[in-house]
Design a protein around this motif. Structure first.
Motif, short mmCIF file in Angstrom:
data_model
loop_
_atom_site.label_atom_id
_atom_site.label_comp_id
_atom_site.label_asym_id
_atom_site.label_seq_id
_atom_site.Cartn_x
_atom_site.Cartn_y
_atom_site.Cartn_z
N SER A 222 44.53 32.92 46.47
CA SER A 222 45.38 32.93 47.96
C SER A 222 44.50 33.51 48.89
CB SER A 222 46.70 33.90 47.66
OG SER A 222 47.72 33.28 46.79
N LEU A 223 43.58 34.41 48.50
CA LEU A 223 42.58 35.14 49.23
C LEU A 223 41.79 34.13 49.85
CD1 LEU A 223 42.42 38.46 47.46
CD2 LEU A 223 43.02 38.38 49.94
N TYR A 224 41.14 33.31 48.80
CA TYR A 224 40.22 32.41 49.44
C TYR A 224 40.69 31.27 50.26
CZ TYR A 224 37.17 33.76 45.44
OH TYR A 224 36.38 34.50 44.44
N LYS A 225 42.07 30.91 50.13
CA LYS A 225 42.69 30.07 51.21
C LYS A 225 42.83 30.84 52.58
CE LYS A 225 45.39 27.59 47.80
NZ LYS A 225 46.84 27.33 47.49
N LEU A 226 42.93 32.09 52.28
CA LEU A 226 42.97 32.77 53.89
C LEU A 226 41.57 32.94 54.23
CD1 LEU A 226 45.38 35.72 53.00
CD2 LEU A 226 45.82 34.35 54.60
N ARG B 145 36.73 39.97 44.13
CA ARG B 145 37.00 41.26 43.32
C ARG B 145 37.97 40.86 42.16
NH1 ARG B 145 39.78 46.33 45.78
NH2 ARG B 145 41.55 45.39 45.19
N TYR B 146 39.34 40.29 42.88
CA TYR B 146 40.48 39.67 42.13
C TYR B 146 39.99 38.62 41.07
CZ TYR B 146 44.13 42.29 44.67
OH TYR B 146 44.72 43.34 45.12
N GLN B 147 38.89 38.00 41.44
CA GLN B 147 38.78 36.80 40.50
C GLN B 147 37.91 37.56 39.34
OE1 GLN B 147 36.47 33.78 42.16
NE2 GLN B 147 35.92 32.69 40.45
N MET B 148 37.09 38.23 39.60
CA MET B 148 36.42 39.00 38.47
C MET B 148 37.38 39.95 37.64
SD MET B 148 32.58 40.17 40.28
CE MET B 148 33.54 40.88 41.63
N GLN B 149 38.43 40.37 38.17
CA GLN B 149 39.35 41.02 37.26
C GLN B 149 40.48 40.29 36.71
OE1 GLN B 149 41.33 43.58 40.57
NE2 GLN B 149 39.70 45.08 40.49
N GLY B 150 40.21 39.04 36.70
CA GLY B 150 40.91 37.98 36.00
C GLY B 150 42.22 37.60 36.75
N ASP B 151 42.40 38.10 37.87
CA ASP B 151 43.81 37.84 38.61
C ASP B 151 43.48 36.61 39.67
OD1 ASP B 151 45.87 37.95 40.05
OD2 ASP B 151 46.22 39.81 40.48
N TYR B 152 43.72 35.53 38.91
CA TYR B 152 43.40 34.20 39.60
C TYR B 152 44.32 33.80 40.53
CZ TYR B 152 40.21 33.96 35.79
OH TYR B 152 39.10 34.37 34.73
N TYR C 223 38.67 38.73 53.25
CA TYR C 223 39.40 37.89 52.30
C TYR C 223 38.51 37.37 51.27
CZ TYR C 223 43.51 38.47 55.07
OH TYR C 223 44.65 39.04 55.65
N PHE C 224 37.32 36.64 51.39
CA PHE C 224 36.36 36.21 50.56
C PHE C 224 35.92 37.11 49.54
CE2 PHE C 224 32.05 35.36 48.63
CZ PHE C 224 32.58 33.91 48.22
N TYR C 225 35.35 38.34 49.72
CA TYR C 225 34.96 39.40 48.92
C TYR C 225 36.04 40.01 48.11
CZ TYR C 225 30.37 38.39 50.85
OH TYR C 225 29.43 37.83 51.28
N LEU C 226 37.28 40.21 48.75
CA LEU C 226 38.51 40.64 48.11
C LEU C 226 38.82 39.85 47.12
CD1 LEU C 226 40.32 42.88 47.85
CD2 LEU C 226 41.87 41.67 49.73
N GLY C 227 38.87 38.42 47.50
CA GLY C 227 39.12 37.45 46.49
C GLY C 227 38.40 37.49 45.23
#
Length: 307
Positions: free
Chosen positions: A261-265, A249-256, A243-247
């Motif tokens: 949500s993934l960081y919370k998981l 990835r989304y963060q670097m894509q601008g999908d905050y 969940y951290f690394y997926l989060g």
């Protein structure tokens, strides 16, 4: 990545990961899916007994400074493992007062300072670790991460690259090298990580690398997690990492929104000893700060335009 059971339970976890749920059979909307989960880790009896025993022993008046410092360090580690970071930090600081020649304690305090955003203190702590123990690879990695969060990307990359070159087979070194270089040269970062991935197999950490590069889907990643173990502790650890690394990835894509949500998981499993748990808090703080600054800038522009 660490900072330093039953069949029935496993079946339940698989069901939780499972599949779609709709409000009714006639509902034609897209079904929603529960995220893969594990039972959040809890303090066990051994950890509680260790803390109580060390607390009792530390009350003795006949302890030498060396023994007291060691016991404070051990209790600090025990506190840290159950998420009592304030108490852990207090014990580590007291331990250093009694015995300053403890590189591992400086390293741990450096991570705490990084979490608190006190980067100058973090750099000093990691420097002290490496002065006492020049081969301490944990301190090298943690200093690179502190430099990254302290907005010193080139210094952070130099440190991360040095750390990676010491063991190119470590997927987590490759991941942090990539994350840091994305701030400097995104195109080169992706090319280099893709090349690094080619020479490795389906080992768990390299699956995270493949996910980061979109070489495998999220579904494939979580399927690998859920089919690789029946142990809840290991499942919680791997989901924290995933969940951290997926989060990230989304963060670097601008999908905050997805990133938060993934960081919370990643936080939810209570894997306190993993840097992915610790740094999820930092990443969320950075997102909130950036969004707040962007909103303030927009309001300022709108106000200027209306005058």
């Amino acid at each position: 990545m660490k900072w330093f059971k039953t069949a029935a339970a496993s079946a339940a976890l698989m069901l939780l990961a499972g599949c779609a749920s709709t409000s009714s059979e006639s509902d034609q909307t897209v079904p929603w899916v529960y995220p893969p989960m594990a039972i959040p880790l809890q303090a066990n009896v051994q950890q509680e007994v260790q803390i109580a025993r060390l607390t009792q022993l530390l009350q003795r008046s006949d302890l030498t400074d060396e023994i007291r410092a060691k016991m404070l360090f051990e209790r600090g580690n025990a506190y840290d493992s159950v998420g009592l970071r304030g108490l852990a930090r207090l014990d580590f600081t007291q331990s250093l007062t009694l015995n300053p020649a403890q590189p591992d304690v400086f390293n741990l305090l450096g991570v705490y300072y990084t979490e608190a955003g006190d980067f100058d203190a973090a750099y000093e702590s990691f420097d002290s670790t490496l002065e006492l123990d020049p081969d301490n690879e944990y301190a090298m990695r943690n200093r690179a991460v502190a430099l990254y969060y302290g907005d010193r990307p080139q210094l952070a990359f130099d440190e991360a690259d040095k750390h990676y070159q010491m063991d190119p087979n470590d997927p987590f070194r490759a991941l942090w090298r990539y994350i840091i270089k994305m701030d400097l040269d995104p195109k080169a970062a992706k090319i280099e990580l893709t090349e690094q991935l080619k020479s490795h197999n389906d080992e768990w950490g390299w699956l995270l690398v493949a996910m980061m590069l979109d070489e495998i889907s999220e579904e494939q990643l979580f399927k690998a997690v859920l089919t690789s173990t029946r142990d809840n502790n290991l499942l919680a650890q791997r989901l924290t990492e995933a969940y951290f690394y997926l989060g990230k990835r989304y963060q670097m894509q601008g999908d905050y929104a997805h990133a938060v949500s993934l960081y919370k998981l990643a936080i939810s499993f209570n894997v306190y000893e993993y840097v992915e748990h610790r740094y999820s808090f930092i990443e969320m703080g950075r997102i909130y700060k950036n969004l707040r600054e962007a909103q303030q800038a927009k309001e300022k522009v709108d106000l200027t335009a209306s005058e």
